[in-house]
Design a protein around this motif. Structure first.
Motif, PDB file in Angstrom:
ATOM      1  N   SER A  56       0.828  -1.188   0.000  1.00  0.00           N
ATOM      2  CA  SER A  56       0.000   0.000   0.000  1.00  0.00           C
ATOM      3  C   SER A  56       0.875   1.256   0.000  1.00  0.00           C
ATOM      4  CB  SER A  56      -0.916  -0.016   1.223  1.00  0.00           C
ATOM      5  OG  SER A  56      -1.631   1.180   1.304  1.00  0.00           O
ATOM      6  N   GLU A  57       1.917   1.246   0.826  1.00  0.00           N
ATOM      7  CA  GLU A  57       2.829   2.385   0.891  1.00  0.00           C
ATOM      8  C   GLU A  57       3.569   2.545  -0.437  1.00  0.00           C
ATOM      9  OE1 GLU A  57       5.112   3.572   4.674  1.00  0.00           O
ATOM     10  OE2 GLU A  57       6.585   2.478   3.468  1.00  0.00           O
ATOM     11  N   THR A  58       3.957   1.436  -1.040  1.00  0.00           N
ATOM     12  CA  THR A  58       4.632   1.470  -2.342  1.00  0.00           C
ATOM     13  C   THR A  58       3.712   2.065  -3.399  1.00  0.00           C
ATOM     14  OG1 THR A  58       5.875  -0.508  -1.746  1.00  0.00           O
ATOM     15  CG2 THR A  58       5.847   0.081  -4.059  1.00  0.00           C
ATOM     16  N   GLU A  59       2.471   1.642  -3.390  1.00  0.00           N
ATOM     17  CA  GLU A  59       1.509   2.160  -4.373  1.00  0.00           C
ATOM     18  C   GLU A  59       1.275   3.662  -4.168  1.00  0.00           C
ATOM     19  OE1 GLU A  59      -0.248   2.022  -7.778  1.00  0.00           O
ATOM     20  OE2 GLU A  59       0.763   0.287  -6.915  1.00  0.00           O
ATOM     21  N   LYS A  60       1.188   4.095  -2.920  1.00  0.00           N
ATOM     22  CA  LYS A  60       1.047   5.534  -2.647  1.00  0.00           C
ATOM     23  C   LYS A  60       2.264   6.294  -3.165  1.00  0.00           C
ATOM     24  CE  LYS A  60      -1.798   5.107   1.507  1.00  0.00           C
ATOM     25  NZ  LYS A  60      -1.820   5.298   2.968  1.00  0.00           N
ATOM     26  N   SER A  61       3.454   5.701  -2.983  1.00  0.00           N
ATOM     27  CA  SER A  61       4.686   6.339  -3.464  1.00  0.00           C
ATOM     28  C   SER A  61       4.666   6.472  -4.975  1.00  0.00           C
ATOM     29  CB  SER A  61       5.909   5.519  -3.031  1.00  0.00           C
ATOM     30  OG  SER A  61       6.010   5.492  -1.634  1.00  0.00           O
ATOM     31  N   ARG A  62       4.236   5.419  -5.651  1.00  0.00           N
ATOM     32  CA  ARG A  62       4.158   5.453  -7.119  1.00  0.00           C
ATOM     33  C   ARG A  62       3.232   6.580  -7.584  1.00  0.00           C
ATOM     34  NH1 ARG A  62       6.147   1.736 -10.022  1.00  0.00           N
ATOM     35  NH2 ARG A  62       4.697   2.046 -11.726  1.00  0.00           N
ATOM     36  N   LYS A  63       2.058   6.656  -6.988  1.00  0.00           N
ATOM     37  CA  LYS A  63       1.090   7.691  -7.385  1.00  0.00           C
ATOM     38  C   LYS A  63       1.639   9.086  -7.091  1.00  0.00           C
ATOM     39  CE  LYS A  63      -2.977   4.780  -6.912  1.00  0.00           C
ATOM     40  NZ  LYS A  63      -4.147   4.445  -6.136  1.00  0.00           N
ATOM     41  N   PHE A  64       2.311   9.227  -5.965  1.00  0.00           N
ATOM     42  CA  PHE A  64       2.912  10.498  -5.575  1.00  0.00           C
ATOM     43  C   PHE A  64       3.927  10.940  -6.635  1.00  0.00           C
ATOM     44  CE2 PHE A  64       6.312  12.672  -3.082  1.00  0.00           C
ATOM     45  CZ  PHE A  64       5.586  13.750  -2.619  1.00  0.00           C
ATOM     46  N   ILE A  65       4.818  10.041  -7.027  1.00  0.00           N
ATOM     47  CA  ILE A  65       5.845  10.354  -8.028  1.00  0.00           C
ATOM     48  C   ILE A  65       5.202  10.655  -9.379  1.00  0.00           C
ATOM     49  CG2 ILE A  65       7.800   9.401  -9.323  1.00  0.00           C
ATOM     50  CD1 ILE A  65       8.330   7.638  -6.790  1.00  0.00           C
ATOM     51  N   GLU A  66       4.241   9.842  -9.764  1.00  0.00           N
ATOM     52  CA  GLU A  66       3.579  10.032 -11.061  1.00  0.00           C
ATOM     53  C   GLU A  66       2.805  11.343 -11.121  1.00  0.00           C
ATOM     54  OE1 GLU A  66       1.462   6.317 -11.366  1.00  0.00           O
ATOM     55  OE2 GLU A  66       3.260   5.252 -12.062  1.00  0.00           O
ATOM     56  N   TYR A  68       3.871  14.084 -10.344  1.00  0.00           N
ATOM     57  CA  TYR A  68       4.828  15.086 -10.810  1.00  0.00           C
ATOM     58  C   TYR A  68       5.211  14.863 -12.276  1.00  0.00           C
ATOM     59  CZ  TYR A  68       5.427  16.984  -6.136  1.00  0.00           C
ATOM     60  OH  TYR A  68       5.218  17.598  -4.927  1.00  0.00           O
ATOM     61  N   GLY A  69       4.607  13.851 -12.921  1.00  0.00           N
ATOM     62  CA  GLY A  69       4.855  13.595 -14.337  1.00  0.00           C
ATOM     63  C   GLY A  69       5.906  12.533 -14.625  1.00  0.00           C
ATOM     64  N   TRP A  70       6.448  11.907 -13.602  1.00  0.00           N
ATOM     65  CA  TRP A  70       7.487  10.894 -13.803  1.00  0.00           C
ATOM     66  C   TRP A  70       6.892   9.527 -14.078  1.00  0.00           C
ATOM     67  CZ3 TRP A  70      11.812  13.173 -14.669  1.00  0.00           C
ATOM     68  CH2 TRP A  70      12.136  14.355 -13.996  1.00  0.00           C
ATOM     69  N   ARG A  71       7.515   8.803 -15.021  1.00  0.00           N
ATOM     70  CA  ARG A  71       7.223   7.379 -15.205  1.00  0.00           C
ATOM     71  C   ARG A  71       8.377   6.634 -14.554  1.00  0.00           C
ATOM     72  NH1 ARG A  71       7.327   4.967 -19.914  1.00  0.00           N
ATOM     73  NH2 ARG A  71       8.586   6.540 -20.896  1.00  0.00           N
ATOM     74  N   ILE A  72       8.048   5.605 -13.794  1.00  0.00           N
ATOM     75  CA  ILE A  72       9.083   4.919 -13.019  1.00  0.00           C
ATOM     76  C   ILE A  72       9.005   3.409 -13.204  1.00  0.00           C
ATOM     77  CG2 ILE A  72       9.294   6.732 -11.282  1.00  0.00           C
ATOM     78  CD1 ILE A  72       7.444   5.064  -9.471  1.00  0.00           C
ATOM     79  N   SER A  73      10.068   2.739 -12.759  1.00  0.00           N
ATOM     80  CA  SER A  73      10.126   1.279 -12.819  1.00  0.00           C
ATOM     81  C   SER A  73       8.996   0.677 -11.996  1.00  0.00           C
ATOM     82  CB  SER A  73      11.483   0.793 -12.291  1.00  0.00           C
ATOM     83  OG  SER A  73      11.741   1.300 -10.990  1.00  0.00           O
ATOM     84  N   LYS A  74       8.609  -0.546 -12.366  1.00  0.00           N
ATOM     85  CA  LYS A  74       7.500  -1.201 -11.673  1.00  0.00           C
ATOM     86  C   LYS A  74       7.833  -1.505 -10.222  1.00  0.00           C
ATOM     87  CE  LYS A  74       5.419  -3.236 -15.714  1.00  0.00           C
ATOM     88  NZ  LYS A  74       4.980  -4.427 -16.397  1.00  0.00           N
ATOM     89  N   LYS A  75       9.069  -1.863  -9.963  1.00  0.00           N
ATOM     90  CA  LYS A  75       9.479  -2.222  -8.601  1.00  0.00           C
ATOM     91  C   LYS A  75      10.554  -1.252  -8.141  1.00  0.00           C
ATOM     92  CE  LYS A  75      10.433  -6.112  -5.674  1.00  0.00           C
ATOM     93  NZ  LYS A  75      10.054  -5.467  -4.474  1.00  0.00           N
ATOM     94  N   TYR A  76      10.547  -0.953  -6.869  1.00  0.00           N
ATOM     95  CA  TYR A  76      11.590  -0.067  -6.354  1.00  0.00           C
ATOM     96  C   TYR A  76      12.940  -0.778  -6.419  1.00  0.00           C
ATOM     97  CZ  TYR A  76      10.380  -2.652  -2.069  1.00  0.00           C
ATOM     98  OH  TYR A  76      10.095  -3.635  -1.158  1.00  0.00           O
ATOM     99  N   THR A  77      14.008   0.008  -6.590  1.00  0.00           N
ATOM    100  CA  THR A  77      15.353  -0.552  -6.683  1.00  0.00           C
ATOM    101  C   THR A  77      16.055  -0.563  -5.342  1.00  0.00           C
ATOM    102  OG1 THR A  77      16.275   1.602  -7.263  1.00  0.00           O
ATOM    103  CG2 THR A  77      15.618   0.160  -9.088  1.00  0.00           C
ATOM    104  N   PHE A 119      13.182   4.473  -6.981  1.00  0.00           N
ATOM    105  CA  PHE A 119      12.717   3.893  -8.240  1.00  0.00           C
ATOM    106  C   PHE A 119      13.589   4.435  -9.369  1.00  0.00           C
ATOM    107  CE2 PHE A 119       8.997   4.080  -5.499  1.00  0.00           C
ATOM    108  CZ  PHE A 119       8.338   2.883  -5.736  1.00  0.00           C
ATOM    109  N   GLU A 120      13.675   3.692 -10.458  1.00  0.00           N
ATOM    110  CA  GLU A 120      14.363   4.205 -11.632  1.00  0.00           C
ATOM    111  C   GLU A 120      13.387   5.050 -12.445  1.00  0.00           C
ATOM    112  OE1 GLU A 120      16.779   2.737 -15.621  1.00  0.00           O
ATOM    113  OE2 GLU A 120      16.228   1.255 -14.105  1.00  0.00           O
ATOM    114  N   VAL A 121      13.852   6.209 -12.895  1.00  0.00           N
ATOM    115  CA  VAL A 121      13.043   7.096 -13.738  1.00  0.00           C
ATOM    116  C   VAL A 121      13.162   6.614 -15.183  1.00  0.00           C
ATOM    117  CG1 VAL A 121      12.803   9.455 -14.625  1.00  0.00           C
ATOM    118  CG2 VAL A 121      13.296   9.074 -12.209  1.00  0.00           C
ATOM    119  N   LEU A 122      12.025   6.479 -15.858  1.00  0.00           N
ATOM    120  CA  LEU A 122      12.009   5.975 -17.234  1.00  0.00           C
ATOM    121  C   LEU A 122      11.815   7.077 -18.273  1.00  0.00           C
ATOM    122  CD1 LEU A 122       9.774   2.821 -16.600  1.00  0.00           C
ATOM    123  CD2 LEU A 122      12.278   2.965 -16.605  1.00  0.00           C
TER     124      LEU A 122
END
Length: 164
Positions: A56-66, A68-77, A119-122
């Motif tokens: 859940s925290e990971t998913e919140k992080s993904r949405k937070f980053i996105e 700002y317009g960033w596309r990121i890797s599926k899994k955190y590094t 996460f890696e920025v794509l």
């Protein structure tokens, strides 16, 4: 069950010290096994809960980053436990300047512990000759700060705002 066995031993006349000790030993072992099984189950349930909370925290992080317009890797590094210091030194003061550029502020979280996801920025807008990463700091399961950076000696770090 054990009470019935004890009564059976008494009725049949087979009650003696040895049988009582065996019966007592069996009762104790049964309770030990129950305690061990209970502890194991609690640990498993806690682990499953933590795994779901982590997701859940990971998913919140993904949405937070996105956001700002960033596309990121599926899994955190990378994943690391962090503690924001109670009193900011020059490094944290500079880091908070970066946060404020993105409309964030970590000062209210001073002295608190959290987790940093990387996460890696794509979709970094220019080729910088190396991988670009984004960090997100979560406190109490919520994203509160972040930055975009590279890891080389000549690299950079900037706010979550998309350059350009």
């Amino acid at each position: 069950m054990y009470y019935n066995l004890f009564v059976h031993l008494k009725i049949t006349g087979k009650e003696n010290g040895k049988n009582r000790l065996i019966l007592l030993y069996n009762i104790i072992m049964k309770r030990k096994i129950n305690v061990i099984v209970t502890i194991f189950l609690v640990a498993v349930i806690a682990g499953v809960y933590k795994a779901f909370a982590q997701e859940s925290e990971t998913e919140k992080s993904r949405k937070f980053i996105e956001s700002y317009g960033w596309r990121i890797s599926k899994k955190y590094t990378d994943l690391a436990d962090i503690k924001i210091p109670q009193i900011f030194d020059e490094v944290y003061k500079s880091y908070n300047v970066i946060q404020k550029e993105a409309g964030l502020d970590i000062e209210p979280y001073s002295g608190m512990e959290g987790v940093r996801y990387t996460f890696e920025v794509l979709n970094y807008p220019i080729d910088v000759g190396e991988k670009v990463f984004v960090n997100v700091v979560c406190i109490n399961g919520e994203p509160v700060a972040g930055d975009v950076m590279t890891v080389s000696v000549n690299g950079f770090m900037h706010s979550l705002r998309m350059p350009g």
